[in-house]
Design an enzyme around this catalytic site. Structure first.
Site, PDB file in Angstrom:
ATOM      1  N   ASP A 174       9.245   0.023   5.000  1.00 30.56           N
ATOM      2  CA  ASP A 174       8.701   0.210   3.658  1.00 30.56           C
ATOM      3  C   ASP A 174       7.436  -0.468   3.602  1.00 30.56           C
ATOM      4  O   ASP A 174       7.624  -1.984   3.135  1.00 30.56           O
ATOM      5  CB  ASP A 174       9.817  -0.142   2.724  1.00 30.56           C
ATOM      6  N   HIS A 175       6.167  -0.074   3.546  1.00 24.18           N
ATOM      7  CA  HIS A 175       5.096  -0.670   3.690  1.00 24.18           C
ATOM      8  C   HIS A 175       4.874  -1.606   2.416  1.00 24.18           C
ATOM      9  O   HIS A 175       4.121  -2.357   2.548  1.00 24.18           O
ATOM     10  CB  HIS A 175       3.859   0.006   4.034  1.00 24.18           C
ATOM     11  N   HIS A 237       9.777   2.828  -2.189  1.00 23.32           N
ATOM     12  CA  HIS A 237       8.923   1.720  -2.366  1.00 23.32           C
ATOM     13  C   HIS A 237       9.397   1.502  -4.151  1.00 23.32           C
ATOM     14  O   HIS A 237       9.579   0.019  -4.168  1.00 23.32           O
ATOM     15  CB  HIS A 237       7.449   2.336  -2.559  1.00 23.32           C
TER      16      HIS A 237
HETATM   17  C1  BG6 Z   1       3.404   6.570   0.980  1.00 25.79           C
HETATM   18  C2  BG6 Z   1       3.625   7.818   0.697  1.00 25.79           C
HETATM   19  O1  BG6 Z   1       4.554   5.972   1.395  1.00 25.79           O
HETATM   20  O2  BG6 Z   1       3.052   5.579   0.149  1.00 25.79           O
HETATM   21  C3  BG6 Z   1       2.300   8.552  -0.127  1.00 25.79           C
HETATM   22  O3  BG6 Z   1       4.066   8.603   1.611  1.00 25.79           O
HETATM   23  C4  BG6 Z   1       1.481   7.472  -0.906  1.00 25.79           C
HETATM   24  O4  BG6 Z   1       2.440   9.672  -0.763  1.00 25.79           O
HETATM   25  C5  BG6 Z   1       1.426   6.044  -0.315  1.00 25.79           C
HETATM   26  O5  BG6 Z   1       0.440   7.822  -1.102  1.00 25.79           O
HETATM   27  C6  BG6 Z   1       1.152   4.910  -1.314  1.00 25.79           C
HETATM   28  O6  BG6 Z   1       0.788   3.799  -0.615  1.00 25.79           O
HETATM   29  P1  BG6 Z   1      -0.025   2.831  -1.377  1.00 25.79           P
HETATM   30  O7  BG6 Z   1       0.101   1.518  -0.417  1.00 25.79           O
HETATM   31  O8  BG6 Z   1      -1.361   3.191  -1.361  1.00 25.79           O
HETATM   32  O9  BG6 Z   1       0.305   2.402  -2.733  1.00 25.79           O
END
Ligand code: BG6
Length: 486
Positions: A174-175, A237
């Protein structure tokens, strides 16, 4: 932390969007900073035909395009690209895993696999890897989302992976957990004494978690239209952020203690019933408007067909345990919103009695704002007296106590994937999501979806460039709460 670095990294989806925008730039960043094991070889794999050389050229172009200028280091690209090799593979064809295994070669020094692929290919991938000996004890596997689309499908995926890999070699990504300010929630809560005594239903009135984006569909119609905001952002997230805010203090900073506490929070989420849905959940879909300084089309125009997929969702959630009884967690995420902003706002209770009443200046309850994006800061809004001789009464005003992480530490900003890729390579699971967490997330999401199905809920339209449908404002206003900072 014990480090157990591997010497090979096998990157499935090596020509995809994520690889170009995030994974290759992240690996480059780690390489340029001397953080990758010296001997690490990266094997790219995808359907597209490439030789080693043409893949290096492809990766070089991705770096030119997506690497932030301040991360470019003279000469580092050439040495980084030398680490790359490539093997084309169609994962639905079992025979194609043998040439892949030949290309990977000896894995005695450890292999980390990063699987960024459509969920429909997960099972074939795992079976294929196992059949050619790429799932043994020296191998760990990183799984990119989506890990299913509901509890049942995520279980299927988890079962398929578990046939070849034990849980301690599975790294679910989960980034958001790779983001510096997200990890700072733990530092703030458990590295300081002053918040903990009031970090509960006695001290906190409500919690707001917002991930607002200005982008629309991008080039992801195939995936996104089948997913929607609830699955794409809340199921992972947003719920991960919620766990970090709500968890009990873990005994140690390690993968078991931290993930045990997060899982408990997820299992304490009050399921959303069909009766709750109308009151506590808002689904929206963007119409035309102006977002990010541009005139933009509606979701269905971008998609080219009618759709009931939600691009916005706001939910009033509760964590049913002693600490959080009665405290609403307002969750909100959407595309094509008024601004790009990810933040957590913790609103504390008002003072029990104001001695300033009738003397000018309304007391505002304290708010702790943890801003994750685009800036990174932690801000505590406190009441202070306006300077003056107070002839007309004491005037108080809300002012921020600021902790600007950028300013204080001044270190370069890393891509969230840098941290996660390095942890995968070195074998630290702390910032990866355990199976019971994923299942806890899905079972709650399923309760929302079941409520939508029972009520025949369709998303309400909202103008691009707004903060979502007006009912999302009503969701908090009904409780006398205003979304922070709209
Ligand atoms: C991803 C989603 O996991 O997270 C995307 O699939 C989204 O739809 C993205 O745009 C958002 O990541 P960040 O790090 O730019 O907030």
């Amino acid at each position: 932390m014990t480090r157990d670095p591997v010497t090979k990294l096998l990157l499935f989806g090596a020509t995809g969007d994520l690889a170009q925008r995030m994974l290759l730039p992240s690996l480059y960043g780690l390489h340029a900073d001397g953080l990758l094991p010296k001997e690490l070889v990266i094997i790219g794999a995808a359907r597209t035909e490439h030789s080693d050389d043409s893949y290096r050229e492809f990766a070089g172009k991705a770096l030119d395009k997506f690497l932030p200028a301040d991360r470019k280091v003279e000469g580092a690209a050439a040495t980084f690209l030398q680490r790359l090799t490539y093997q084309p593979i169609d994962m639905s064809v079992a025979d194609q895993f043998k040439p892949l295994a030949d290309k990977v070669g000896d894995i005695a020094g450890g292999l980390a696999i990063y699987l960024s692929t459509a969920p429909s290919l997960f099972e074939a991938a795992i079976t294929g890897l196992e059949a050619v000996g790429l799932a043994g004890e020296t191998v760990r596997i990183g799984l990119e989302k989506p890990l299913g689309y509901d509890l049942a499908s995520s279980r299927e995926i988890n079962d398929a992976v578990a046939k070849a890999f034990p849980e301690d070699r599975i790294f679910r990504i989960d980034h958001y957990l790779g983001k510096e300010t997200v990890q700072n929630i733990l530092a703030l809560r458990f590295g300081n004494t002053f918040f903990e005594p009031i970090w509960n239903a006695r001290g906190i009135d409500n919690v707001q978690i917002t991930i607002a984006e200005t982008v629309g569909l991008e080039e992801r119609a195939g995936y996104y239209d089948g997913a929607g905001a609830l699955r794409d952002m809340v199921a992972n997230h947003i719920l991960q952020l919620l766990t970090l805010v709500a968890m009990e203090p873990p005994a140690r900073y390690d993968k078991t203690a931290i993930r045990d506490e997060k899982a408990k929070v997820l299992h304490s989420l009050r399921p959303i019933t069909p009766e709750d849905v109308g009151r506590n959940v808002v689904a929206g879909q963007y119409g035309a408007g102006a977002s990010g300084g541009q005139i933009v089309r509606s979701y269905t125009d971008e998609l080219g067909k009618p759709s009931d997929t939600e691009t916005f969702v706001a939910i009033k959630a509760y964590v049913d345990n002693w600490r959080w009884q009665g405290v609403p967690f307002y969750l909100r995420t959407g595309k094509r919103m008024a601004a790009r902003r990810s933040e957590i706002a913790i609103q504390f209770k008002p003072v029990p009695h104001s001695m300033f009443a009738g003397r000018g200046g309304m007391l505002q309850p304290n708010v702790l704002v943890i801003r994750l994006q685009p800036e990174e800061y932690i801000q505590l809004l406190v009441m202070a007296k306006e300077p003056g001789l107070d002839r007309d009464g004491v005037r108080l005003r809300e002012v921020p106590l600021n902790l600007s992480l950028d300013h204080e530490f001044g270190t370069k900003r890393r891509i969230a994937y840098e941290r996660l890729l390095l942890d995968l390579i070195e074998g630290d699971q702390t910032l990866f999501v355990r199976r019971d967490e994923v299942e806890g997330q899905w079972s709650w999401i399923d309760s929302v979806r079941a409520g939508w199905a029972a009520n025949g809920t369709r998303p309400k339209s909202y103008a691009s460039g707004s903060w979502g449908p007006s009912s999302a404002v009503a969701l908090t206003e009904r409780d006398g709460v205003t979304w922070q900072d709209d």
